[in-house]
Scaffold this active site. Structure first.
Site, PDB file in Angstrom:
ATOM      1  N   SER A 328      -7.736  -6.805  23.553  1.00 29.64           N
ATOM      2  CA  SER A 328      -7.774  -5.403  23.114  1.00 29.64           C
ATOM      3  C   SER A 328      -6.587  -4.564  23.575  1.00 29.64           C
ATOM      4  O   SER A 328      -6.502  -3.393  23.201  1.00 29.64           O
ATOM      5  CB  SER A 328      -9.074  -4.742  23.571  1.00 29.64           C
ATOM      6  OG  SER A 328     -10.152  -5.148  22.760  1.00 29.64           O
ATOM      7  N   LYS A 331      -4.739  -2.812  20.814  1.00 25.43           N
ATOM      8  CA  LYS A 331      -5.071  -1.488  20.276  1.00 25.43           C
ATOM      9  C   LYS A 331      -4.046  -0.426  20.672  1.00 25.43           C
ATOM     10  O   LYS A 331      -3.958   0.620  20.022  1.00 25.43           O
ATOM     11  CB  LYS A 331      -6.472  -1.088  20.731  1.00 25.43           C
ATOM     12  CG  LYS A 331      -7.584  -1.988  20.185  1.00 25.43           C
ATOM     13  CD  LYS A 331      -8.955  -1.482  20.601  1.00 25.43           C
ATOM     14  CE  LYS A 331     -10.080  -2.300  19.985  1.00 25.43           C
ATOM     15  NZ  LYS A 331     -10.359  -3.529  20.698  1.00 25.43           N
ATOM     16  N   SER A 383     -12.878   1.023  23.621  1.00 26.83           N
ATOM     17  CA  SER A 383     -12.271  -0.128  22.943  1.00 26.83           C
ATOM     18  C   SER A 383     -13.013  -0.535  21.685  1.00 26.83           C
ATOM     19  O   SER A 383     -13.274  -1.710  21.443  1.00 26.83           O
ATOM     20  CB  SER A 383     -12.167  -1.324  23.902  1.00 26.83           C
ATOM     21  OG  SER A 383     -11.224  -2.271  23.440  1.00 26.83           O
TER      22      SER A 383
END
Length: 544
Positions: A328, A331, A383
């Site tokens: 993640s 992102k 997230s």
């Protein structure tokens, strides 16, 4: 005078005997180390409630040469309130027996078990009520509760009042817990609090996945959500019910969780836990101003940046250029592309069914309407994978270009020459890879964006969701704990269970310079303490 090392594992003895001892005598030749086996909190789930009556000595952390706790979460809670003086050690219990694995086909379909004394803090009344709802959806489901205690009569009466006699049984205490766990499809834990919960180890070591409330302390140190069991919100009954139903009704899922449960307990072997004790004995009596030991990590990159933005040579590294799934942390790049697209932050985005992604930050549904700004918060704090996919789709439609191509072009432009991106979420997919060094470059690029800085500085935020299911949701940063430290300016975690637990941090050094730190650890909780230790290590070793 000969040094005496005193390890105290009884809180009452610590409070009534050790603390009243003459302070000068303690300083002269006695090294005192309390071992905390239970929740130290007055209100067992509220870290702001203060210390329980038996744990008031922990308010004086600096008076002890060391303190031993059983989980990283308890260590984090103690340091967030009473300060990090570098003397808290995490040493979990060890698994002292590994049962022979049994074929999954030999487990009883729909069988759940719970093993604990029948006392209020174990939450059996709530467990029985919740399981009665499971039975309504899965008529073949059964629950055996093993234990003894003052609540036995009341619990049996409750079972009868719910007409659950054919599905839920209270059985005598058993000495053969491994046999019971090896027969069951799942085990349950609904305690109000724990110190460690050895029953979790016993269940998982027997290949029996556990579904537990996410309480302080213990379950989250052993249960990896969706890998060897499930952790559910202790205030959300439906979440618990749904996870039990999902596990018992999906044979493929249940079998996968069972297989993972066996392997997940290897890190609690006597040999592995002995390494924790060895580290404690080697380091507990060191002076606090000595350079701490650099933690063992899967990967590490520490990249300093001068005040004028000039990137300096790497200070510390491990597997610096080794390909690694970015998870993640991806992102951050997704957010950069969105913020550079020119799309106004107040643009309303409508979630489509095709945007829905499982995993972290799963708080949006098809039909929800959210602003771009709030979607970015939702993407970078809890997230949200769905928010990342939503942002990527809408930005792509807005600018008329392929979002993934934009990601890779941006990555190359900031020097991420060994990185390739194939999705905006960071979910596992062939071809999605980066390196520790490249990710520190991404962190540096993101630190120059004012909107990302603002989001990074935020720990909690309420989001307004429009559409048919109009509501407000509160989100919390997954790196909330690191915000207790003034040097932490923001960053992003990334997780691909069970192998990768990343933290990418933007850190301010005492000399005013900054550094981007990427660490990939061996557990979700360990990555936080590893980041803290690395920061201390850098400042001790490279103090100018």
């Amino acid at each position: 005078m000969q040094q005496v090392n005193l390890l105290v594992d009884r809180s009452l003895l610590m409070k009534d005997v050790v603390m009243p001892m003459n302070k000068q005598a303690i300083q002269a030749n006695l090294k005192c180390v309390p071992i905390v086996h239970n929740s130290h909190l007055k209100n067992r789930q509220d870290i702001s409630s203060g210390l329980g009556n038996l744990f008031t000595h922990l308010a004086h952390l600096t008076e002890f040469d060391a303190v031993i706790v059983l989980t990283e979460k308890q260590k984090n809670d103690l340091t967030s309130i009473y300060g990090d003086v570098g003397n808290i050690y995490v040493i979990p219990h060890a698994v002292n027996f590994y049962p022979t694995p049994v074929p999954f086909s030999q487990r009883i379909k729909g069988k759940a078990v719970a093993i604990a004394r029948l006392s209020p803090e174990k939450g059996h009344e709530r467990m029985i009520r919740l399981f009665s709802e499971v039975v309504k959806k899965l008529p073949y489901a059964t629950l055996d509760i093993y234990g003894h205690g003052n609540l036995e009569k009341d619990l049996k009466a409750l079972i009868q009042s719910l007409n659950m006699q054919d599905h839920i049984r209270i059985l005598p205490f058993t000495n053969n817990v491994y046999e019971k766990f090896s027969q069951a499809s799942v085990s349950l834990l609904t305690s109000r609090f724990e110190g460690f919960a050895l029953v979790v180890q016993e269940s998982l070591a027997s290949g029996c996945p556990m579904i537990s409330f996410d309480i302080r302390y213990g379950p989250s140190a052993m249960i990896e959500n969706g890998y060897n069991g499930f952790l559910t919100d202790r205030l959300n009954d439906n979440d618990f019910i749904e996870k039990v139903v999902e596990t018992l009704s999906d044979t493929e899922l249940n079998q996968r969780l069972s297989a993972n449960a066996y392997t997940s307990m290897q890190k609690f072997s006597e040999e592995k836990v002995a390494q924790h004790w060895r580290h404690f004995f080697d380091n507990a009596l060191f002076k606090h101003n000595e350079i701490p030991t650099l933690p063992t990590t899967r990967a590490l990159a520490v990249l300093p940046v001068l005040s004028d933005g000039t990137i300096q040579p790497v200070l510390e590294q491990h597997n610096l250029h080794t390909p690694i799934p970015p998870a993640s942390t991806t992102k951050i790049l997704t957010a950069l592309i969105a913020l550079e697209s020119g799309m106004p932050l107040d643009t309303h985005l409508t979630v489509l069914e095709s945007d829905i992604r499982k995993g972290s930050g799963n708080n949006l549904k098809a039909g929800d309407i959210i602003t771009l700004e709030n979607a970015l918060y939702n993407m970078l704090l809890p997230s949200s994978n769905t928010s990342a996919q939503l942002v990527a789709r809408c930005v792509s439609e807005y600018v008329g270009t392929d979002f993934i191509s934009s990601m890779n072009e941006k990555a190359q432009s900031i020097g991420m020459t060994n990185s390739t991106f194939v999705n905006p979420t960071g979910l596992a997919q062939r071809g999605q890879q980066s390196t520790p060094y490249d990710l520190t470059l991404l962190c540096i690029a993101a630190s120059k964006n004012e909107q990302i800085q603002t989001i990074w500085w935020t720990t909690k935020k309420q989001l307004s969701i429009k559409g048919e299911n109009k509501r407000k949701i509160e989100i919390v940063s997954l790196l909330d704990y690191l915000h207790n430290y003034s040097w932490f300016l923001g960053g992003k975690s990334g997780t691909l269970v069970p192998y990768y637990y990343h933290v990418l941090s933007w850190i301010q050094r005492p000399n005013g310079q900054h550094m981007a730190v990427f660490v990939s650890s061996y557990s979700a909780e360990q990555r936080l303490t590893d980041t803290i230790t690395i920061q201390k290590y850098i400042e001790k070793k490279y103090t100018e």
